[in-house]
Design a protein around this motif. Structure first.
Motif, PDB file in Angstrom:
ATOM      1  N   UNK A   1     -17.782  -8.376  -7.365  1.00 24.07           N
ATOM      2  CA  UNK A   1     -16.411  -7.840  -7.410  1.00 24.07           C
ATOM      3  C   UNK A   1     -16.027  -7.515  -8.853  1.00 24.07           C
ATOM      4  N   UNK A   2     -16.436  -8.341  -9.797  1.00 21.84           N
ATOM      5  CA  UNK A   2     -16.124  -8.090 -11.200  1.00 21.84           C
ATOM      6  C   UNK A   2     -16.801  -6.808 -11.688  1.00 21.84           C
ATOM      7  N   UNK A   3     -18.025  -6.563 -11.250  1.00 27.08           N
ATOM      8  CA  UNK A   3     -18.749  -5.345 -11.657  1.00 27.08           C
ATOM      9  C   UNK A   3     -18.089  -4.087 -11.114  1.00 27.08           C
ATOM     10  N   UNK A   4     -17.507  -4.182  -9.928  1.00 31.48           N
ATOM     11  CA  UNK A   4     -16.931  -3.003  -9.252  1.00 31.48           C
ATOM     12  C   UNK A   4     -15.456  -3.242  -8.918  1.00 31.48           C
ATOM     13  N   UNK A   5     -14.746  -3.869  -9.833  1.00 33.06           N
ATOM     14  CA  UNK A   5     -13.387  -4.340  -9.543  1.00 33.06           C
ATOM     15  C   UNK A   5     -12.439  -3.232  -9.110  1.00 33.06           C
ATOM     16  N   UNK A   6     -12.424  -2.119  -9.827  1.00 32.40           N
ATOM     17  CA  UNK A   6     -11.483  -1.058  -9.489  1.00 32.40           C
ATOM     18  C   UNK A   6     -11.751  -0.486  -8.097  1.00 32.40           C
ATOM     19  N   UNK A   7     -13.010  -0.258  -7.785  1.00 31.65           N
ATOM     20  CA  UNK A   7     -13.359   0.296  -6.469  1.00 31.65           C
ATOM     21  C   UNK A   7     -13.020  -0.693  -5.355  1.00 31.65           C
ATOM     22  N   UNK A   8     -13.306  -1.980  -5.562  1.00 30.02           N
ATOM     23  CA  UNK A   8     -12.988  -2.995  -4.553  1.00 30.02           C
ATOM     24  C   UNK A   8     -11.486  -3.049  -4.344  1.00 30.02           C
ATOM     25  N   UNK A   9     -10.724  -3.100  -5.441  1.00 30.81           N
ATOM     26  CA  UNK A   9      -9.261  -3.177  -5.313  1.00 30.81           C
ATOM     27  C   UNK A   9      -8.710  -1.957  -4.599  1.00 30.81           C
ATOM     28  N   UNK A  10      -9.212  -0.773  -4.936  1.00 25.95           N
ATOM     29  CA  UNK A  10      -8.715   0.442  -4.290  1.00 25.95           C
ATOM     30  C   UNK A  10      -8.968   0.403  -2.788  1.00 25.95           C
ATOM     31  N   UNK A  11     -10.207   0.083  -2.409  1.00 27.42           N
ATOM     32  CA  UNK A  11     -10.535   0.064  -0.981  1.00 27.42           C
ATOM     33  C   UNK A  11      -9.751  -1.011  -0.236  1.00 27.42           C
ATOM     34  N   UNK A  12      -9.533  -2.154  -0.863  1.00 30.19           N
ATOM     35  CA  UNK A  12      -8.728  -3.199  -0.217  1.00 30.19           C
ATOM     36  C   UNK A  12      -7.282  -2.743  -0.068  1.00 30.19           C
ATOM     37  N   UNK A  13      -6.734  -2.115  -1.105  1.00 24.88           N
ATOM     38  CA  UNK A  13      -5.347  -1.634  -1.042  1.00 24.88           C
ATOM     39  C   UNK A  13      -5.166  -0.604   0.067  1.00 24.88           C
ATOM     40  N   UNK A  14      -6.146   0.276   0.246  1.00 21.30           N
ATOM     41  CA  UNK A  14      -6.018   1.290   1.298  1.00 21.30           C
ATOM     42  C   UNK A  14      -6.074   0.671   2.693  1.00 21.30           C
TER      43      UNK A  14
ATOM     44  N   UNK B   1      -6.607  -8.052  -3.668  1.00 15.98           N
ATOM     45  CA  UNK B   1      -7.694  -8.930  -4.072  1.00 15.98           C
ATOM     46  C   UNK B   1      -7.209 -10.369  -4.275  1.00 15.98           C
ATOM     47  N   UNK B   2      -6.007 -10.520  -4.798  1.00 17.65           N
ATOM     48  CA  UNK B   2      -5.480 -11.862  -5.060  1.00 17.65           C
ATOM     49  C   UNK B   2      -5.159 -12.642  -3.784  1.00 17.65           C
ATOM     50  N   UNK B   3      -5.181 -11.993  -2.625  1.00 18.64           N
ATOM     51  CA  UNK B   3      -4.877 -12.672  -1.363  1.00 18.64           C
ATOM     52  C   UNK B   3      -6.062 -13.467  -0.820  1.00 18.64           C
ATOM     53  N   UNK B   4      -7.226 -13.337  -1.446  1.00 19.68           N
ATOM     54  CA  UNK B   4      -8.420 -13.995  -0.922  1.00 19.68           C
ATOM     55  C   UNK B   4      -8.662 -15.318  -1.630  1.00 19.68           C
ATOM     56  N   UNK B   5      -9.337 -16.212  -0.923  1.00 14.26           N
ATOM     57  CA  UNK B   5      -9.633 -17.520  -1.483  1.00 14.26           C
ATOM     58  C   UNK B   5      -8.619 -18.569  -1.087  1.00 14.26           C
ATOM     59  N   UNK B   6      -7.953 -18.366   0.050  1.00 10.42           N
ATOM     60  CA  UNK B   6      -6.982 -19.351   0.538  1.00 10.42           C
ATOM     61  C   UNK B   6      -7.171 -19.530   2.042  1.00 10.42           C
ATOM     62  N   UNK B   7      -6.246 -20.210   2.682  1.00  7.72           N
ATOM     63  CA  UNK B   7      -6.382 -20.484   4.118  1.00  7.72           C
ATOM     64  C   UNK B   7      -6.272 -19.222   4.966  1.00  7.72           C
ATOM     65  N   UNK B   8      -5.417 -18.294   4.555  1.00  2.00           N
ATOM     66  CA  UNK B   8      -5.214 -17.089   5.368  1.00  2.00           C
ATOM     67  C   UNK B   8      -6.440 -16.171   5.305  1.00  2.00           C
TER      68      UNK B   8
ATOM     69  N   UNK C   1     -21.108   0.323   2.366  1.00  2.00           N
ATOM     70  CA  UNK C   1     -21.948   1.230   3.158  1.00  2.00           C
ATOM     71  C   UNK C   1     -21.120   2.214   3.982  1.00  2.00           C
ATOM     72  N   UNK C   2     -19.804   2.047   3.991  1.00  2.00           N
ATOM     73  CA  UNK C   2     -18.945   2.938   4.777  1.00  2.00           C
ATOM     74  C   UNK C   2     -18.743   4.254   4.030  1.00  2.00           C
ATOM     75  N   UNK C   3     -19.046   5.378   4.680  1.00  2.00           N
ATOM     76  CA  UNK C   3     -18.885   6.672   4.006  1.00  2.00           C
ATOM     77  C   UNK C   3     -17.445   6.898   3.548  1.00  2.00           C
ATOM     78  N   UNK C   4     -17.297   7.464   2.369  1.00  2.00           N
ATOM     79  CA  UNK C   4     -15.989   7.827   1.866  1.00  2.00           C
ATOM     80  C   UNK C   4     -15.248   6.731   1.125  1.00  2.00           C
ATOM     81  N   UNK C   5     -15.827   5.561   0.969  1.00  2.00           N
ATOM     82  CA  UNK C   5     -15.129   4.495   0.247  1.00  2.00           C
ATOM     83  C   UNK C   5     -15.461   4.561  -1.232  1.00  2.00           C
ATOM     84  N   UNK C   6     -14.526   4.089  -2.027  1.00  2.00           N
ATOM     85  CA  UNK C   6     -14.745   4.062  -3.473  1.00  2.00           C
ATOM     86  C   UNK C   6     -15.875   3.104  -3.825  1.00  2.00           C
ATOM     87  N   UNK C   7     -16.001   2.017  -3.082  1.00  2.00           N
ATOM     88  CA  UNK C   7     -17.050   1.044  -3.369  1.00  2.00           C
ATOM     89  C   UNK C   7     -18.434   1.627  -3.090  1.00  2.00           C
ATOM     90  N   UNK C   8     -18.565   2.369  -2.019  1.00  2.00           N
ATOM     91  CA  UNK C   8     -19.866   3.000  -1.746  1.00  2.00           C
ATOM     92  C   UNK C   8     -20.244   3.943  -2.880  1.00  2.00           C
TER      93      UNK C   8
END
Length: 140
Positions: free
Chosen positions: A19-32, A37-44, A59-66
């Protein structure tokens, strides 16, 4: 998955490194998708939830992370069309019959590195720069 999550170390640390290596792409795809990103690592949403999302997003076509992990990918039809164009250009070049005619260049593919001319070399250490600069000015 070349360059993806699999080759990294396992567990939460491997996930966090990825996630640190690809932080911007991960955050963008999660936001969409309505996550932050800050919501992870808890009970929910535990770390496994983030791992599953990141694994699928790369691996999903069209994602920033891919795109960040694998670069630009062409669909099979576009790859076939580029091959057809290359074959036609080559065939037309052969039919011209001129020995001096330049050979046609291949259609550039985004995943291939270009053979661009490289100017210069490795950086010069500061301690050697003055000597290098003076040697260049003396040649003029």
């Amino acid at each position: 998955m070349e360059g993806g999550l699999a080759p990294l170390g396992g567990g939460i640390l491997g996930l966090l490194d990825f996630v640190e290596q690809h932080e911007e792409a991960v955050e963008y795809d999660l936001l969409t998708r309505g996550f932050r990103l800050r919501e992870f690592g808890n009970e929910r949403h535990d770390w496994r939830d983030l791992w599953v999302l990141v694994r699928r997003l790369q691996v999903e076509p069209g994602t920033a992370l891919r795109h960040a992990v694998h670069g630009e990918l062409w669909p099979v039809t576009d790859q076939l069309l580029a091959n057809i164009v290359d074959a036609l250009n080559h065939a037309n070049w052969q039919r011209v019959g001129k020995k001096n005619a330049p050979k046609p260049k291949r259609t550039p593919r985004p995943w291939e590195k270009t053979k661009a001319q490289r100017i210069g070399a490795d950086p010069i250490p500061i301690s050697q720069f003055d000597d290098w600069w003076e040697s260049k000015s003396k040649r003029r």
